[in-house]
Motif scaffolding. Sequence first.
Motif, PDB file in Angstrom:
ATOM      1  N   ALA A  87       0.606  -1.534   0.442  1.00  0.00           N
ATOM      2  CA  ALA A  87      -0.334  -0.161   0.191  1.00  0.00           C
ATOM      3  C   ALA A  87       1.090   1.105  -0.041  1.00  0.00           C
ATOM      4  CB  ALA A  87      -0.734   0.207   1.362  1.00  0.00           C
ATOM      5  N   ASN A  88       1.879   1.529   0.606  1.00  0.00           N
ATOM      6  CA  ASN A  88       2.757   2.430   0.956  1.00  0.00           C
ATOM      7  C   ASN A  88       3.029   2.421  -0.723  1.00  0.00           C
ATOM      8  OD1 ASN A  88       2.510   3.092   3.447  1.00  0.00           O
ATOM      9  ND2 ASN A  88       4.018   1.775   4.842  1.00  0.00           N
ATOM     10  N   ASN A  91       2.049   2.413  -3.266  1.00  0.00           N
ATOM     11  CA  ASN A  91       1.445   1.565  -4.275  1.00  0.00           C
ATOM     12  C   ASN A  91       0.615   3.103  -4.227  1.00  0.00           C
ATOM     13  OD1 ASN A  91       0.521   0.600  -6.629  1.00  0.00           O
ATOM     14  ND2 ASN A  91      -1.166  -0.585  -5.727  1.00  0.00           N
ATOM     15  N   LYS A  92       1.226   3.857  -4.050  1.00  0.00           N
ATOM     16  CA  LYS A  92       0.517   4.575  -3.195  1.00  0.00           C
ATOM     17  C   LYS A  92      -0.578   5.582  -4.558  1.00  0.00           C
ATOM     18  CE  LYS A  92       1.639   5.815   1.134  1.00  0.00           C
ATOM     19  NZ  LYS A  92       2.488   6.785   2.207  1.00  0.00           N
ATOM     20  N   ARG A  93      -0.054   5.586  -5.713  1.00  0.00           N
ATOM     21  CA  ARG A  93      -0.469   6.569  -6.709  1.00  0.00           C
ATOM     22  C   ARG A  93      -0.970   5.423  -7.177  1.00  0.00           C
ATOM     23  NH1 ARG A  93       5.086   8.978  -9.992  1.00  0.00           N
ATOM     24  NH2 ARG A  93       5.900  10.005  -7.672  1.00  0.00           N
ATOM     25  N   ASP A  94      -1.751   4.022  -7.127  1.00  0.00           N
ATOM     26  CA  ASP A  94      -2.630   3.340  -7.611  1.00  0.00           C
ATOM     27  C   ASP A  94      -2.431   2.538  -9.054  1.00  0.00           C
ATOM     28  OD1 ASP A  94      -3.980   5.233  -5.652  1.00  0.00           O
ATOM     29  OD2 ASP A  94      -5.118   5.888  -7.233  1.00  0.00           O
ATOM     30  N   VAL A 102      -3.990   2.268   6.031  1.00  0.00           N
ATOM     31  CA  VAL A 102      -4.037   1.987   4.562  1.00  0.00           C
ATOM     32  C   VAL A 102      -4.846   2.216   3.815  1.00  0.00           C
ATOM     33  CG1 VAL A 102      -2.270   0.370   4.360  1.00  0.00           C
ATOM     34  CG2 VAL A 102      -4.819  -0.487   4.200  1.00  0.00           C
ATOM     35  N   GLY A 103      -6.477   3.011   4.641  1.00  0.00           N
ATOM     36  CA  GLY A 103      -6.918   3.919   4.011  1.00  0.00           C
ATOM     37  C   GLY A 103      -7.833   3.017   3.462  1.00  0.00           C
ATOM     38  N   PRO A 110      -9.625   2.172  -1.174  1.00  0.00           N
ATOM     39  CA  PRO A 110      -9.039   2.581  -2.166  1.00  0.00           C
ATOM     40  C   PRO A 110      -9.516   2.355  -2.961  1.00  0.00           C
ATOM     41  CG  PRO A 110      -7.244   2.343  -0.161  1.00  0.00           C
ATOM     42  CD  PRO A 110      -8.476   1.701   0.487  1.00  0.00           C
TER      43      PRO A 110
END
Length: 384
Positions: free
Chosen positions: A128-129, A131-134, A151-152, A161
Motif C-alpha cells: 500500500a505504501n 502503491n500510493k499512485r494506484d 492503508v486507507g 482505496p
Amino acid sequence: MGIWLWRHIVPGVSAIGLAAIVLLISDLPRRSSSDASKSQPPQVVMLQMSSQSIMDEAAVKVIAGLAEAGFVTDQKSADQSGKGRAIVLTRLNAENDMATANAMATEVVGGRYDLIITLSTPCLQAVANANKRDQVRHVFGLVSDPTVAGVGVGSGPMDHPPYMVGIGTLPPAEKSFELAKQINPALKRVGVVWNPAEVNSEIATKVARTTCQKLGIELLEANAENTASVREAAVSLIAREIDALWIGGDITALSAADVLIQLGNQAHIPVFTCMPGNAAKGALFDVGANYSVVGHQVGKLAARVLAGEEPAKIPWEVAIPPKLFLNKGVIGNLKGEWKFPKQLLDQADVIIDPAAKEPLKTTLTRPGCSRPVCRGCSIDRVCG
C-alpha cells in the motif's frame, strides 16, 4: 501575399503535421504493446510475509481459488480444458523481514504486474505504501484488521482505496483465553511475547489485556523485535512463574513457535494460540480462523478482479471461519490442573492424540472421522 502566406503559414502547418506524425509513430509501440498484452497471460504476483504453515497453506488455497474461477497457472491445463485462462504467477516471501518486504513491494509495484496479492498485514502495508499512485490493482488477505493498518480502509464495506480490496480476519484472542480458562479454571498468569512494530499483534494484545482483566488473569508481556530475540523474551516470562504462554497474531512469535513450545515443554507449562497450525507442533490448543478457507476466498476475490471487475466497486469483507485444534498429547507433561472437558472435545474440529496410534503417527479426528496421518502431513489435507 501568396509568398507571405507560404513563408509564414505553411511552415507552421508543416510543423504541426510533423509533430502529429512523430506522436503517431511514438504511439505505435504503445498500441502494439497494449494489443499484445490482451493476448498475453495476466501477470500476477503473490507476496507473503513468512514461511509459516498457515501462510503456506493459505497461499496454496489462493491458487486453488483462482483455478476454480478459471485462472490457472499452467498454460497446458488451460488449453486442454478450453475453459481456463492461463496466468503467470510469481510468488515472493519476505521471510519475516520488513525491510525485505518493503523492497519487494517497491519492486512489484514498479513491475508490469496486472495484480498483486498480499498475505499478512505487514505485506498489505508494504505494498500500500509503495502503491500510493494506484499503479497496480491489489487484493489482500490474512489481515487482522485492515481498518487500523493505515492503508486507507475504513469501517464501511465500500470504504477502501479504488485499486484495493480484500478480506480481514481478526484472530479470536478473546476466545483463546476463554478456552484456556475452561481447560484450567485455576489459570492465573499468562505470558505473551509480541512485536510492537506489528499492527496485527498490537490489536490482538489489546484484546488479550481486556479479556484477561475480565477473566481474572494476569497478562505478563515481553517484547521481541525479531525471531532471534523471542527466546530471551520467553525465558524472562517463564522466570516470572507464569502458568502458560500465549501466541496471538504476532508473526514474529509465530515464526519462533517451535522455540516457545520447546521452552514451554521444559517448564511444563502449555502454549496456546489463536492461530491454527501450532497444535500439531506441540501447542495445547489452537482456536482461530481456518486460513485455508480464507485463502480460497482470497483467490476467488482475486479472480473477480482479473476477470475485469473494478476493485472500487467490490466491498471488502470480514471472514473468520472458525477452527479448533486440541492436542491431548500435551496434557500429561503439564503442571497444574489442565483437562479437556468432554463438551470441548465434542466441539473440536481436530484432536491430536499421539497415544492413540503407533509411534511417529498422530491421530487427527473430528466427529465421525478417525484417520492416522504422519506428522509431516498437512492437517487440512486429511480432515480439512
